[in-house]
Design a protein around this motif. Structure first.
Motif, short mmCIF file in Angstrom:
data_model
loop_
_atom_site.label_atom_id
_atom_site.label_comp_id
_atom_site.label_asym_id
_atom_site.label_seq_id
_atom_site.Cartn_x
_atom_site.Cartn_y
_atom_site.Cartn_z
N LEU A 7 3.86 -0.16 1.81
CA LEU A 7 4.44 0.62 0.71
C LEU A 7 4.20 -0.07 -0.62
CD1 LEU A 7 6.11 3.06 -0.17
CD2 LEU A 7 8.17 1.72 0.27
N ALA A 8 4.36 -1.38 -0.64
CA ALA A 8 4.13 -2.12 -1.88
C ALA A 8 2.69 -1.98 -2.36
CB ALA A 8 4.47 -3.60 -1.67
N ASP A 47 1.69 0.92 -5.45
CA ASP A 47 1.07 0.32 -6.63
C ASP A 47 -0.31 0.92 -6.88
OD1 ASP A 47 1.05 -1.94 -8.71
OD2 ASP A 47 -0.80 -2.31 -7.59
N ALA A 48 -1.06 1.18 -5.80
CA ALA A 48 -2.41 1.73 -5.95
C ALA A 48 -2.38 3.15 -6.49
CB ALA A 48 -3.12 1.70 -4.59
N ALA A 49 -1.27 3.87 -6.30
CA ALA A 49 -1.18 5.26 -6.75
C ALA A 49 -0.80 5.40 -8.21
CB ALA A 49 -0.16 6.01 -5.90
N LYS A 50 -0.45 4.29 -8.87
CA LYS A 50 0.08 4.38 -10.23
C LYS A 50 -0.94 4.86 -11.24
CE LYS A 50 -0.80 -0.50 -11.37
NZ LYS A 50 -0.17 -1.81 -11.62
N TYR A 51 -2.24 4.78 -10.89
CA TYR A 51 -3.27 5.17 -11.85
C TYR A 51 -3.47 6.68 -11.92
CZ TYR A 51 -4.36 0.20 -11.64
OH TYR A 51 -4.29 -1.17 -11.70
N ASP A 52 -2.89 7.40 -10.97
CA ASP A 52 -3.04 8.85 -10.98
C ASP A 52 -1.90 9.48 -11.76
OD1 ASP A 52 -3.42 11.59 -10.36
OD2 ASP A 52 -4.47 11.01 -8.54
N ALA A 53 -2.25 10.13 -12.87
CA ALA A 53 -1.22 10.68 -13.76
C ALA A 53 -0.84 12.11 -13.41
CB ALA A 53 -1.71 10.63 -15.21
N SER A 54 -1.63 12.78 -12.57
CA SER A 54 -1.44 14.23 -12.38
C SER A 54 -0.41 14.53 -11.30
CB SER A 54 -2.77 14.88 -12.02
OG SER A 54 -3.31 14.32 -10.85
N CYS A 55 0.77 13.96 -11.44
CA CYS A 55 1.79 14.16 -10.39
C CYS A 55 3.02 14.87 -10.90
CB CYS A 55 2.18 12.82 -9.78
SG CYS A 55 2.95 11.68 -10.95
N ALA A 56 2.91 15.63 -11.98
CA ALA A 56 4.07 16.39 -12.44
C ALA A 56 4.26 17.58 -11.52
CB ALA A 56 3.89 16.86 -13.87
N SER A 57 5.49 18.00 -11.36
CA SER A 57 5.77 19.12 -10.46
C SER A 57 6.45 20.24 -11.20
CB SER A 57 6.64 18.66 -9.30
OG SER A 57 7.90 18.27 -9.77
N THR A 79 -4.18 5.81 1.91
CA THR A 79 -4.88 4.54 2.03
C THR A 79 -5.62 4.25 0.74
OG1 THR A 79 -6.57 3.29 3.25
CG2 THR A 79 -6.92 5.66 3.03
N ASN A 80 -5.82 2.96 0.46
CA ASN A 80 -6.67 2.61 -0.69
C ASN A 80 -8.03 2.08 -0.23
OD1 ASN A 80 -5.63 0.21 0.32
ND2 ASN A 80 -5.36 -0.75 -1.68
N PHE A 81 -8.35 2.21 1.06
CA PHE A 81 -9.73 2.05 1.50
C PHE A 81 -10.52 3.24 0.99
CE2 PHE A 81 -7.57 -0.49 4.77
CZ PHE A 81 -8.39 -1.61 4.83
N ARG A 140 -6.13 -6.03 -2.28
CA ARG A 140 -5.53 -5.95 -0.95
C ARG A 140 -5.53 -4.49 -0.48
NH1 ARG A 140 0.71 -7.59 0.54
NH2 ARG A 140 0.41 -8.02 2.78
N LYS A 141 -5.99 -4.26 0.73
CA LYS A 141 -6.10 -2.90 1.25
C LYS A 141 -5.06 -2.64 2.34
CE LYS A 141 -9.75 -1.84 -1.23
NZ LYS A 141 -11.06 -1.49 -0.71
N ALA A 142 -4.68 -1.37 2.47
CA ALA A 142 -3.71 -0.97 3.48
C ALA A 142 -3.93 0.50 3.81
CB ALA A 142 -2.28 -1.20 2.99
N ARG A 143 -3.32 0.92 4.91
CA ARG A 143 -3.43 2.33 5.31
C ARG A 143 -2.18 2.75 6.07
NH1 ARG A 143 -8.15 5.17 9.11
NH2 ARG A 143 -7.09 7.20 9.33
#
Length: 429
Positions: free
Chosen positions: A7-8, A12-22, A63-65, A82-85
């Motif tokens: 989760l950490a 963190d890897a998702a923070k660069y995507d701004a298009s998450c308004a609902s 995943t950030n792979f 660091r990668k995770a899935r």
């Protein structure tokens, strides 16, 4: 890797995507009183930042792979981060656990490309499908669409997600070819076109089935009821603000985007030599959001918002907002008589927003407006005073014609910085 560690990494890897308004949608409300959450009514209470981003969603990557080698992306194939899935079950568990603890109202799920486009899209759909069908989740779900995923998968994604988005990333094919060679503008816009068709078809079917009361039948008519959105990265290439806004305008007009988001490029580890060494000023992102607002709600064209001549051709003024900058360049339109001007012209007055303009047209049916009336409507008089006429105010013509009118609105700190930069350039040139 433990779930908390994943989760950490992936939050963190998702923070660069701004298009998450609902945007709320009532199509998935639980009519039988069962299920968890709600996508409208008294269910989700959306919380937005000033630029429109929703802050109440669990925002993660599956995943950030990634098999793509996009130069601007911290999760590119060659990246040493660091990668995770997550597994599908882990994302479902996290969403439900966070929702039950009242931390979130929904899910924003994106992913790096693993194996291929269709496999990745299938995994994202499985998360949404499991939440909807197995757990009765009625909260908001935003899925990131994978470029070039098959039409069948896009159609299935739209049945379970409230909003779908596909990031255009960069405004031109030349920039994509240089910085994201695996992506193509044609492939991205083809996917956008399919999403648009699915949304319009579902809306038409819904109109024809308004009398259907069975929830199971009605749910089959839903396709991404909150529409689609996209995002562009600002400052990773040499595209001007004019180029960016022209692309934005096409996205709104051709593909019926609900929102286009802008994300200022942030330097990343082991960056490609094709990328700039420094991030663009964040105020540039802010000005683009303001210009975007003018396109959507104020009737401006892109060639009006961005100057086409002079040393700053193609770029927005970073020191003042785009509408004020336009007014200063088009002083022959002013002053505008608040008591007689049509709505279209009121919308062009600096400091008068869309809601205020509508209020003015309502109030003046009953009486003529003075400056005090505008003040009650919370109009910033300092900004709009040189551009308007009221019953008790006529602007100083010399001020409106003054060569240095712009300087009246630039904050003092910015004026000093501009003077310093000008002096420094003279000294060292």
């Amino acid at each position: 890797m433990k779930l908390i560690d994943k989760l950490a990494v992936l939050a963190d890897a998702a923070k660069y995507d701004a298009s998450c308004a609902s945007s709320g949608t009532s199509h998935r409300n639980s009519l039988d009183g069962k299920g968890i959450g709600s996508a409208g009514g008294t269910g989700i209470c959306h919380s937005y930042t000033p630029d429109g981003r929703c802050v109440s969603l669990l925002k993660i990557l599956l995943t950030n792979f990634c098999i793509y080698e996009c130069s601007y992306c911290v999760n590119r194939a060659s990246s040493q981060v660091r990668k995770a899935r997550f597994s599908v079950a882990e994302v479902v568990k996290l969403t439900l656990d966070f929702y039950r603890r009242n931390y979130i109202e929904g899910l924003f799920l994106s992913s790096g490309i693993i194996n291929n486009e269709d496999y990745t899209m299938e995994q994202l759909i499985l998360v949404a499908k499991d939440l909807r069908l197995k757990h009765g989740f009625r909260g908001y779900i935003h899925l990131k669409t994978i470029p070039d995923a098959s039409p069948e998968l896009l159609k299935e994604a739209g049945r379970y997600a409230d909003r779908l988005s596909i990031n255009i990333e960069l405004p031109t094919q030349q920039s994509l070819q240089k910085l994201a060679p695996e992506k193509s503008l044609q492939g991205i816009t083809s996917t956008m076109s399919r999403l648009k068709s699915g949304i319009e078809e579902a809306k038409e079917q819904h109109k024809n089935h308004t009398r259907i009361s069975n929830q199971k039948t009605r749910s089959r008519l839903v396709f991404a009821p909150a529409g689609q959105s996209s995002q562009m990265i600002i400052g990773a290439d040499d595209s001007t603000d004019g180029t960016i806004l022209k692309t934005t305008d096409r996205l709104y007009s051709r593909y019926r985007m609900r929102r286009v988001y802008y994300s200022a490029f942030s330097p990343i580890p082991d960056a490609s030599s094709a990328l700039p060494l420094q991030a663009p000023p964040l105020v540039r992102e802010h000005r683009l959001y303001q210009a975007d607002w003018l396109l959507r709600f104020y009737g401006f064209r892109t060639d009006e918002i961005v100057p086409t001549q002079g040393t700053d051709a193609g770029m927005l003024d970073l020191h003042i907002d785009p509408k004020l900058a336009w007014a200063i360049r088009h002083r022959d339109w002013f002053p505008v008589n608040i008591n007689r001007a049509p709505l279209e012209l009121l919308l062009r007055v600096p400091g008068i927003g869309a809601r205020t303009a509508y209020k003015i047209t309502t109030v003046r049916k009953h009486r003529l407006l003075r400056l005090a009336d505008l003040q009650k409507l919370r109009v910033p008089l300092k900004k709009c005073r040189p551009f308007i006429e009221t019953l008790d105010h006529t602007p100083n013509s010399q001020l409106l014609e003054h060569d240095n009118l712009r300087a009246q609105f630039v904050p003092p700190v910015q004026q000093e910085l501009a003077l310093f930069q000008s002096t420094a350039s003279m000294v060292f040139s």
